[in-house]
Design an enzyme around this catalytic site. Sequence first.
Site, PDB file in Angstrom:
ATOM      1  CD  GLU A  62      -2.734   3.393 -10.017  1.00 55.49           C
ATOM      2  OE1 GLU A  62      -3.650   3.691 -10.789  1.00 55.49           O
ATOM      3  OE2 GLU A  62      -2.226   4.189  -9.225  1.00 55.49           O
ATOM      4  N   GLY A 121      30.205   4.922 -17.497  1.00 56.30           N
ATOM      5  CA  GLY A 121      30.409   4.465 -16.111  1.00 56.30           C
ATOM      6  C   GLY A 121      29.644   5.334 -15.131  1.00 56.30           C
ATOM      7  CB  ILE A 157      -1.020  -0.029   1.168  1.00 59.28           C
ATOM      8  CG1 ILE A 157      -1.827  -1.346   1.095  1.00 59.28           C
ATOM      9  CG2 ILE A 157      -1.932   1.192   1.117  1.00 59.28           C
ATOM     10  CD1 ILE A 157      -2.425  -1.700  -0.271  1.00 59.28           C
TER      11      ILE A 157
HETATM   12  C1  LIG Z   1       5.659  -0.319  -5.297  1.00 61.01           C
HETATM   13  C2  LIG Z   1       4.258  -0.839  -5.346  1.00 61.01           C
HETATM   14  C3  LIG Z   1       3.214  -0.012  -4.958  1.00 61.01           C
HETATM   15  C4  LIG Z   1       1.898  -0.489  -4.988  1.00 61.01           C
HETATM   16  N1  LIG Z   1       0.882   0.306  -4.517  1.00 61.01           N
HETATM   17  C5  LIG Z   1      -0.364  -0.213  -4.361  1.00 61.01           C
HETATM   18  C6  LIG Z   1      -1.396   0.522  -3.709  1.00 61.01           C
HETATM   19  O1  LIG Z   1      -1.203   1.679  -3.299  1.00 61.01           O
HETATM   20  N2  LIG Z   1      -2.595  -0.083  -3.523  1.00 61.01           N
HETATM   21  C7  LIG Z   1      -2.855  -1.349  -3.949  1.00 61.01           C
HETATM   22  O2  LIG Z   1      -3.963  -1.831  -3.739  1.00 61.01           O
HETATM   23  N3  LIG Z   1      -1.906  -2.080  -4.583  1.00 61.01           N
HETATM   24  C8  LIG Z   1      -0.660  -1.547  -4.795  1.00 61.01           C
HETATM   25  N4  LIG Z   1       0.329  -2.279  -5.408  1.00 61.01           N
HETATM   26  C9  LIG Z   1       0.035  -3.636  -5.870  1.00 61.01           C
HETATM   27  C10 LIG Z   1       0.060  -3.765  -7.388  1.00 61.01           C
HETATM   28  O3  LIG Z   1      -1.058  -3.142  -7.943  1.00 61.01           O
HETATM   29  C11 LIG Z   1       0.188  -5.262  -7.730  1.00 61.01           C
HETATM   30  O4  LIG Z   1       1.502  -5.642  -7.384  1.00 61.01           O
HETATM   31  C12 LIG Z   1      -0.090  -5.531  -9.189  1.00 61.01           C
HETATM   32  O5  LIG Z   1      -1.441  -5.336  -9.490  1.00 61.01           O
HETATM   33  C13 LIG Z   1       0.294  -6.956  -9.595  1.00 61.01           C
HETATM   34  O6  LIG Z   1      -0.198  -7.885  -8.702  1.00 61.01           O
HETATM   35  P1  LIG Z   1       0.774  -9.041  -8.127  1.00 61.01           P
HETATM   36  O7  LIG Z   1       1.973  -8.343  -7.555  1.00 61.01           O
HETATM   37  O8  LIG Z   1      -0.001  -9.894  -7.223  1.00 61.01           O
HETATM   38  O9  LIG Z   1       1.244  -9.832  -9.396  1.00 61.01           O
HETATM   39  P2  LIG Z   1       0.455 -11.077 -10.085  1.00 61.01           P
HETATM   40  O10 LIG Z   1      -0.963 -10.718 -10.267  1.00 61.01           O
HETATM   41  O11 LIG Z   1       0.805 -12.304  -9.350  1.00 61.01           O
HETATM   42  O12 LIG Z   1       1.152 -11.100 -11.507  1.00 61.01           O
HETATM   43  C14 LIG Z   1       2.396 -11.735 -11.742  1.00 61.01           C
HETATM   44  C15 LIG Z   1       2.616 -11.817 -13.257  1.00 61.01           C
HETATM   45  O13 LIG Z   1       1.572 -12.592 -13.840  1.00 61.01           O
HETATM   46  C16 LIG Z   1       0.961 -11.875 -14.887  1.00 61.01           C
HETATM   47  N5  LIG Z   1      -0.469 -12.215 -14.962  1.00 61.01           N
HETATM   48  C17 LIG Z   1      -1.369 -12.316 -13.942  1.00 61.01           C
HETATM   49  N6  LIG Z   1      -2.583 -12.625 -14.410  1.00 61.01           N
HETATM   50  C18 LIG Z   1      -2.474 -12.695 -15.755  1.00 61.01           C
HETATM   51  C19 LIG Z   1      -3.389 -12.958 -16.809  1.00 61.01           C
HETATM   52  N7  LIG Z   1      -4.687 -13.185 -16.593  1.00 61.01           N
HETATM   53  N8  LIG Z   1      -2.905 -12.966 -18.089  1.00 61.01           N
HETATM   54  C20 LIG Z   1      -1.608 -12.727 -18.345  1.00 61.01           C
HETATM   55  N9  LIG Z   1      -0.703 -12.452 -17.381  1.00 61.01           N
HETATM   56  C21 LIG Z   1      -1.124 -12.436 -16.112  1.00 61.01           C
HETATM   57  C22 LIG Z   1       1.169 -10.401 -14.521  1.00 61.01           C
HETATM   58  O14 LIG Z   1       1.079  -9.576 -15.670  1.00 61.01           O
HETATM   59  C23 LIG Z   1       2.552 -10.435 -13.915  1.00 61.01           C
HETATM   60  O15 LIG Z   1       3.512 -10.354 -14.935  1.00 61.01           O
HETATM   61  C24 LIG Z   1       1.644  -1.795  -5.431  1.00 61.01           C
HETATM   62  C25 LIG Z   1       2.700  -2.627  -5.840  1.00 61.01           C
HETATM   63  C26 LIG Z   1       3.993  -2.161  -5.791  1.00 61.01           C
HETATM   64  C27 LIG Z   1       5.124  -3.082  -6.194  1.00 61.01           C
END
Ligand SMILES: Cc1cc2nc3c(=O)[nH]c(=O)nc-3n(C[C@H](O)[C@H](O)[C@H](O)COP(=O)(O)OP(=O)(O)OC[C@H]3O[C@@H](n4cnc5c(N)ncnc54)[C@H](O)[C@@H]3O)c2cc1C
Length: 388
Positions: free
Chosen positions: A372, A349, A166
């Site tokens: 997002e 570098g 978050i």
């Molecule tokens: C620095 C940072 C800040 C963030 N801030 C917020 C925030 O303020 N509020 C909040 O709610 N969340 C936040 N997030 C969460 C962020 O939105 C999620 O990390 C993101 O949506 C991806 O979810 P995941 O990490 O579970 O990856 P996963 O959903 O596990 O995805 C892993 C990989 O699988 C791929 N994948 C998944 N499903 C499919 C599909 N159906 N088809 C093809 N490919 C797929 C994805 O593209 C990705 O490459 C933040 C994340 C980070 C790292």
Amino acid sequence: MPQETADVAQPLTVFAEDEVIFRDSVREFAEARVRPLVREMDEQAKLQPDLIRELFDLGVMGIEVPETYGGAGGRFFHAVLAVEELSRVDPSVGVFVDVQNTLVINAFLKWGSDEVKRRYLPALASGTVGAYALSEAGSGSDAFALATRAREDGGEFVLTGRKLWITNANEADLFIVFATVNPEAGYRGITAFLIERGFAGFSVGKKEDKLGIRASSTCELILEDCRVPRANVLGEVGKGYKVAIETLNEGRIGIGAQMIGLARGALEHAVEYTKERKQFGRAIADFQGVQFQLARAAVDVEAAALAVYNAARLRDAGRPFLTEAAICKILSSEVAERVSSLAVNLFGGNGFVKEYPVEKLFRDAKIGQIYEGTSNLQLQTIAKQLLS
Ligand SMILES: Cc1cc2nc3c(=O)[nH]c(=O)nc-3n(C[C@H](O)[C@H](O)[C@H](O)COP(=O)(O)OP(=O)(O)OC[C@H]3O[C@@H](n4cnc5c(N)ncnc54)[C@H](O)[C@@H]3O)c2cc1C
């Protein structure tokens, strides 16, 4: 042909007078107040508290909040300009302002009752930082598989679960937290709750140690029988999925703005450096091989900026913008990665060390393809429209 200009659409890169004044004031602030702090904040993985106060004073923490609630009374496009200008200098500051405006305040404006707006908007515009909590360990791309549970008890809801990743959690006093009132109902159980930091049963957990945007806090949220008054439901019970979808659709234009700001910053550093750095008896910018790389980066930045501005203008005009927002996010985040990578190469570098600014922008760029909605999820949105 008639010479009337009233019906002639403006070029996307021509801004209204108030937009130019606003952009210039944010640019000036970013140069004077943010630039000197960039390296220190990255190393300490923390935004300077004084800077946060100054961002409120500048008026960029409540851009679309109506003046009657103490905000700047601006448009979404102003938020895009602010995020772009701040990210040109520091994408961590850019995302701090982005989440406050394009996710949190946006959700309040669209879904808040008059009472909720009266209670929270003046605070958000004047000193309260907001955060937006949808993701969990088991639900990222599949956001509506969230497991945080809300049970009704008397006039209150009792929330239990954990949120992950978050943004702004360390600085925030107000959180939009998504939980389900009925797991069997699937997405139709999802509800958005407004949680104040001081609510019993709520706490901010571990802070992530990240590759990039290190000064932006990213933390876990812990809800242990956290009691939330019914009046703190944002929108309707069971309609939280709408709050989430609609704010994220707009929010990703803000990430597009962060990424074009980052790319512009990296390109400016590269131009400046290559004009100064001499090899083979001349500035490296004199070599056509370098000039073409810089020109290619300028093409990239222009294309991405047009896509971001177009999506933002469509949104402000009340027209459909879903596909354009997905296109602008995927394009701008890829451009940011390419241009910042080129900047590292052109610094040689010096591009690889922290004494120079471009390695940080290269690290910061990566997140644009993840949060997002990952790039694959943007492609899914674009493909769905294409094949419909
Ligand atoms: C620095 C940072 C800040 C963030 N801030 C917020 C925030 O303020 N509020 C909040 O709610 N969340 C936040 N997030 C969460 C962020 O939105 C999620 O990390 C993101 O949506 C991806 O979810 P995941 O990490 O579970 O990856 P996963 O959903 O596990 O995805 C892993 C990989 O699988 C791929 N994948 C998944 N499903 C499919 C599909 N159906 N088809 C093809 N490919 C797929 C994805 O593209 C990705 O490459 C933040 C994340 C980070 C790292």
